[in-house]
Write a protein that holds these residues in place. Structure first.
Motif: not given
Length: 299
Positions: A240-253
């Motif tokens: 199990x891993x946790x990661x950060x997804x980016x929005x259209x402006x490349x902001x981790x959200x």
């Protein structure tokens, strides 16, 4: 002078606009519009804002006109800075500054080994290599460093830093054949049998995910389609891993949980919808908790 090259000029598309405000009924979604997801009151009716250079934006890097213009820009830069380069007989300013910087850098070096369960973890840099080597060695009562001051850089390159050293990730090998390479997180699993890391091969700060088995050196999980932020953290297990997804402006959200065996779909754990804030996370030192933080330039 007459030999000075003329700077390239990007064409202006005088008819191109971006619409700011409310989209009227039946609006074509292909027409550029500002503040599409804004929660604030929008201009109604929308106002056309001139955008003559908007055609230069090409997130997929496939527009031939844009690529041709960038090549001309690069050629122009090389031409006007030619006097700073080596001319075959005399060393140029660029080489001189580079050598001056290297003269005050200890290229062959290592970080302080940090104990974790049965191993000591550290990184090494070797003269002549552009990237670090992530290493570990079996933990012992006495820290026996095999490098000494009398050894040359070449001898250190051939000699492990600690007895039983294992190179768990050589970023120099990872970067071979790539136009760019930068790693985000490089983190071992709770059992210390797996290593997860993120890597950016384009320079646009969008990373891909990789997991390798440290006992067999086999890649056990990779996702070349992902475009995520560089941060990673393991849960209390090895799948199990946790990661950060980016929005259209490349902001981790978004904080996402992924199981490597594919038994479950990626699960959203936390989401920051305010575009002024970005998300980060880190594990507690006892590995029992995952701390999630949101912050802006002022908060």
């Amino acid at each position: 002078s007459s030999e000075t090259p003329t700077p390239p000029t990007a064409r202006r598309d005088e008819n191109r606009v971006v619409w700011a405000g409310v989209a009227p009924e039946g609006w074509d979604p292909k027409i550029p519009r500002q503040a599409e997801t804004s929660k604030e009151p929008l201009l109604d009716p929308p106002v056309a804002v001139p955008d003559p250079y908007g055609w230069l934006r090409d997130d997929k890097r496939t527009n031939q006109e844009v690529l041709d213009h960038l090549k001309v820009e690069n050629d122009y830069t090389l031409a006007i800075t030619k006097h700073l380069q080596d001319d075959g007989e005399q060393e140029g300013l660029v080489t001189g500054i580079y050598k001056e910087m290297l003269s005050v850098i200890q290229e062959t070096d290592y970080s302080t080994p940090r104990p974790d369960k049965d191993y000591l973890y550290y990184t090494k840099t070797i003269k002549g290599k552009s990237y670090s080597l992530h290493c570990r060695a079996p933990r012992s009562e006495s820290l026996e460093v095999l490098w000494n001051e009398d050894m040359t850089d070449e001898e250190k390159a051939e000699q492990p830093l600690l007895p039983g050293e294992q190179v768990i990730l050589d970023i120099n090998l990872l970067a071979e054949g790539k136009p760019y390479c930068a790693t985000g997180s490089v983190t071992k699993s709770p059992s210390q049998k797996l290593l997860a890391y993120t890597a950016d091969f384009t320079g646009d700060e969008k990373c891909q995910l990789f997991v390798k088995n440290l006992e067999t050196n086999e890649m056990v999980h990779e996702d070349l389609e992902m475009e995520i932020y560089g941060s990673l953290a393991w849960a209390s297990d090895d799948y199990t891993l946790f990661y950060l997804k980016l929005d259209a402006t490349q902001r981790p959200y978004q904080v996402i949980r992924r199981t490597l065996d594919g038994a479950k779909e990626d699960e959203l754990l936390f989401e920051e919808l305010d575009g002024m804030f970005w998300v980060g996370f880190y594990k507690s030192l006892d590995d029992r908790y995952l701390f999630v933080e949101t912050s802006s330039k002022e908060t």
